[in-house]
Design an enzyme around this catalytic site. Structure first.
Site, short mmCIF file in Angstrom:
data_model
loop_
_atom_site.label_atom_id
_atom_site.label_comp_id
_atom_site.label_asym_id
_atom_site.label_seq_id
_atom_site.Cartn_x
_atom_site.Cartn_y
_atom_site.Cartn_z
N LYS A 17 -34.32 -11.25 -132.48
CA LYS A 17 -33.72 -10.41 -133.52
C LYS A 17 -34.70 -10.18 -134.68
O LYS A 17 -34.95 -9.06 -135.06
CB LYS A 17 -32.43 -11.06 -134.07
CG LYS A 17 -31.37 -11.33 -133.00
CD LYS A 17 -30.13 -11.98 -133.58
CE LYS A 17 -30.34 -13.37 -134.15
NZ LYS A 17 -30.75 -14.41 -133.17
N ARG A 97 -21.52 -13.26 -137.93
CA ARG A 97 -21.84 -14.31 -136.98
C ARG A 97 -20.61 -14.84 -136.25
O ARG A 97 -20.74 -15.58 -135.29
CB ARG A 97 -22.47 -15.42 -137.80
CG ARG A 97 -23.41 -16.37 -137.17
CD ARG A 97 -24.68 -15.77 -136.70
NE ARG A 97 -25.67 -16.79 -136.50
CZ ARG A 97 -26.92 -16.70 -136.95
NH1 ARG A 97 -27.32 -15.65 -137.61
NH2 ARG A 97 -27.76 -17.67 -136.70
N ARG A 136 -42.11 -21.19 -132.00
CA ARG A 136 -42.01 -20.19 -133.07
C ARG A 136 -42.69 -20.71 -134.35
O ARG A 136 -42.53 -21.86 -134.72
CB ARG A 136 -40.54 -19.88 -133.37
CG ARG A 136 -40.36 -19.07 -134.65
CD ARG A 136 -39.05 -18.36 -134.72
NE ARG A 136 -37.90 -19.24 -134.89
CZ ARG A 136 -36.64 -18.79 -134.92
NH1 ARG A 136 -36.37 -17.51 -134.79
NH2 ARG A 136 -35.65 -19.64 -135.07
N ARG A 169 -39.95 -23.77 -138.59
CA ARG A 169 -38.65 -23.89 -139.25
C ARG A 169 -38.05 -25.26 -139.00
O ARG A 169 -38.11 -25.79 -137.91
CB ARG A 169 -37.70 -22.79 -138.74
CG ARG A 169 -37.71 -21.58 -139.64
CD ARG A 169 -36.96 -20.42 -139.06
NE ARG A 169 -35.62 -20.76 -138.59
CZ ARG A 169 -34.77 -19.86 -138.10
NH1 ARG A 169 -35.13 -18.58 -138.05
NH2 ARG A 169 -33.58 -20.22 -137.68
N ARG A 180 -27.30 -25.04 -132.20
CA ARG A 180 -27.20 -23.62 -132.57
C ARG A 180 -26.78 -22.77 -131.38
O ARG A 180 -26.02 -21.82 -131.52
CB ARG A 180 -28.54 -23.13 -133.12
CG ARG A 180 -28.77 -23.58 -134.56
CD ARG A 180 -30.23 -23.61 -134.95
NE ARG A 180 -30.89 -22.34 -134.84
CZ ARG A 180 -32.19 -22.18 -134.62
NH1 ARG A 180 -32.98 -23.24 -134.46
NH2 ARG A 180 -32.71 -20.99 -134.55
P1 ADP Z 1 -34.35 -14.69 -133.41
O1 ADP Z 1 -34.53 -14.02 -134.75
O2 ADP Z 1 -33.43 -13.95 -132.51
O3 ADP Z 1 -34.00 -16.14 -133.54
P2 ADP Z 1 -37.25 -14.37 -133.16
O4 ADP Z 1 -37.49 -12.92 -133.35
O5 ADP Z 1 -37.58 -15.25 -134.30
O6 ADP Z 1 -35.75 -14.63 -132.66
O7 ADP Z 1 -38.07 -14.82 -131.86
C1 ADP Z 1 -38.09 -16.18 -131.43
C2 ADP Z 1 -39.49 -16.51 -130.91
O8 ADP Z 1 -39.74 -15.77 -129.70
C3 ADP Z 1 -40.64 -16.14 -131.85
O9 ADP Z 1 -41.63 -17.10 -131.70
C4 ADP Z 1 -41.11 -14.77 -131.34
O10 ADP Z 1 -42.50 -14.55 -131.60
C5 ADP Z 1 -40.85 -14.88 -129.85
N1 ADP Z 1 -40.44 -13.62 -129.21
C6 ADP Z 1 -39.59 -12.69 -129.71
N2 ADP Z 1 -39.40 -11.68 -128.84
C7 ADP Z 1 -40.14 -11.99 -127.74
C8 ADP Z 1 -40.36 -11.34 -126.46
N3 ADP Z 1 -39.75 -10.19 -126.15
N4 ADP Z 1 -41.18 -11.95 -125.58
C9 ADP Z 1 -41.76 -13.15 -125.90
N5 ADP Z 1 -41.59 -13.81 -127.07
C10 ADP Z 1 -40.80 -13.24 -127.99
P1 ADP Z 2 -31.53 -17.75 -135.34
O1 ADP Z 2 -31.24 -16.34 -134.99
O2 ADP Z 2 -32.82 -18.25 -134.81
O3 ADP Z 2 -30.38 -18.66 -135.02
P2 ADP Z 2 -31.05 -17.29 -138.21
O4 ADP Z 2 -32.18 -17.18 -139.16
O5 ADP Z 2 -30.24 -16.08 -137.96
O6 ADP Z 2 -31.70 -17.88 -136.91
O7 ADP Z 2 -30.07 -18.43 -138.68
C1 ADP Z 2 -30.52 -19.74 -139.02
C2 ADP Z 2 -29.38 -20.53 -139.63
O8 ADP Z 2 -28.97 -19.93 -140.87
C3 ADP Z 2 -28.12 -20.59 -138.79
O9 ADP Z 2 -28.16 -21.66 -137.84
C4 ADP Z 2 -27.03 -20.80 -139.86
O10 ADP Z 2 -26.99 -22.15 -140.30
C5 ADP Z 2 -27.55 -19.97 -141.01
N1 ADP Z 2 -27.05 -18.58 -140.95
C6 ADP Z 2 -27.76 -17.44 -140.77
N2 ADP Z 2 -26.96 -16.37 -140.79
C7 ADP Z 2 -25.70 -16.84 -140.98
C8 ADP Z 2 -24.42 -16.23 -141.10
N3 ADP Z 2 -24.25 -14.91 -140.98
N4 ADP Z 2 -23.36 -17.05 -141.29
C9 ADP Z 2 -23.49 -18.37 -141.41
N5 ADP Z 2 -24.65 -19.01 -141.31
C10 ADP Z 2 -25.75 -18.26 -141.10
#
Ligand code: ADP
Ligand code: ADP
Ligand code: ZN
Length: 226
Positions: A17, A97, A136, A169, A180
């Site tokens: 995302k 969420r 990541r 992170r 998560r």
């Molecule tokens: P999210 O926001 O959904 O948690 P991220 O965009 O932070 O996910 O991506 C999670 C990890 O995967 C990061 O290290 C990113 O560089 C990697 N990543 C994201 N999209 C791809 C893809 N299509 N192929 C391989 N690695 C990816």
């Molecule tokens: P990822 O897509 O990798 O799970 P995010 O950055 O979206 O990472 O979220 C990381 C953490 O931040 C979540 O596990 C939660 O604790 C908090 N968080 C993010 N967005 C929300 C939301 N909309 N509502 C509640 N908690 C959130």
């Protein structure tokens, strides 16, 4: 209703995302709102909101809906007032969420005469989640996302744009990732079903290369706009 574009990115932790969000927002001239990024900035700056949210983030739970929704409401309103979002176009990453947040979100949008155009669901396999998140690295300054294997920075551990040292992170530890993923399945996945019934879901195969995923998202949103 105005002819504006409001999209939401949904997917498991690690689905991509954050990686896609900036490019998609730039492409469609949307104001990007990432609740994860805003919450982490608050944690970093030790605000009241950040100190409260940290307890939840560290354990892999969702921060309370009231906190997140009022935060979002303020960001949307100030963006509209400052004319910060062209044509009131918004892309939400990581929000809503769960169904509770979604209900409050729909009320806020309705008050502003806005509505969601598309929910982009980035679908990946569970196995991929761990490989993605344990490798990541993120830039603490601009939030750009890297992956040690798939998307490494040009110089060892430095953001290509800011030249700042990348960080891992706090919540990208195996046991928090597991939690998560559970929270995602239990609380976030029902949202996908809710929006499927409304015919608003664009499902994207997130296992492909990031460039392919971006193309698929852009063409999906273009279809939804018509
Ligand atoms: P999210 O926001 O959904 O948690 P991220 O965009 O932070 O996910 O991506 C999670 C990890 O995967 C990061 O290290 C990113 O560089 C990697 N990543 C994201 N999209 C791809 C893809 N299509 N192929 C391989 N690695 C990816
Ligand atoms: P990822 O897509 O990798 O799970 P995010 O950055 O979206 O990472 O979220 C990381 C953490 O931040 C979540 O596990 C939660 O604790 C908090 N968080 C993010 N967005 C929300 C939301 N909309 N509502 C509640 N908690 C959130
Ligand atoms: Zn940076």
């Amino acid at each position: 209703m105005k002819n504006n574009l409001i999209c939401v990115l949904i997917g498991a932790p690690g689905a991509g995302k954050g990686t896609q969000a900036k490019n998609v927002a730039n492409h469609f001239k949307c104001k990007l709102i990432s609740t994860g990024d805003i919450l982490r900035e608050n944690v970093e700056n030790k605000t009241v909101l950040g100190l409260e949210a940290k307890k939840y983030i560290d354990n892999g739970n969702l921060a309370p809906a009231q906190i997140v929704v009022s935060m979002i409401k303020n960001v949307i309103k100030s963006s509209i007032e400052k004319k910060d979002a062209s044509d009131n176009n918004f892309l939400f990453d990581g929000f809503p969420r769960d169904l509770e947040q979604n209900k409050l979100f729909e009320q806020i949008l309705a008050q502003l005469n806005l509505s969601i155009k598309a929910v982009i669901y980035i679908n990946i396999e569970d196995d991929v989640v761990y490989e993605r998140l344990t490798n990541r690295r993120v830039c603490p300054k601009c939030n750009r996302v890297y992956h040690l294997k798939f998307n490494p920075p040009k110089f060892d551990n430095l953001c290509d744009d800011c030249k700042v040292a990348l960080i891992t992170r706090e919540d990208d530890k195996i046991d928090v990732i597991k939690k998560r993923l559970e929270v995602y399945k239990q609380l976030t996945e029902p949202l996908i079903e809710y929006y499927r019934k409304k015919n608003k879901v664009i499902e994207i195969n997130g296992n492909k290369d990031a460039e392919e995923v971006l193309k698929d998202i852009i063409s999906g949103i273009n279809c939804a706009k018509q």
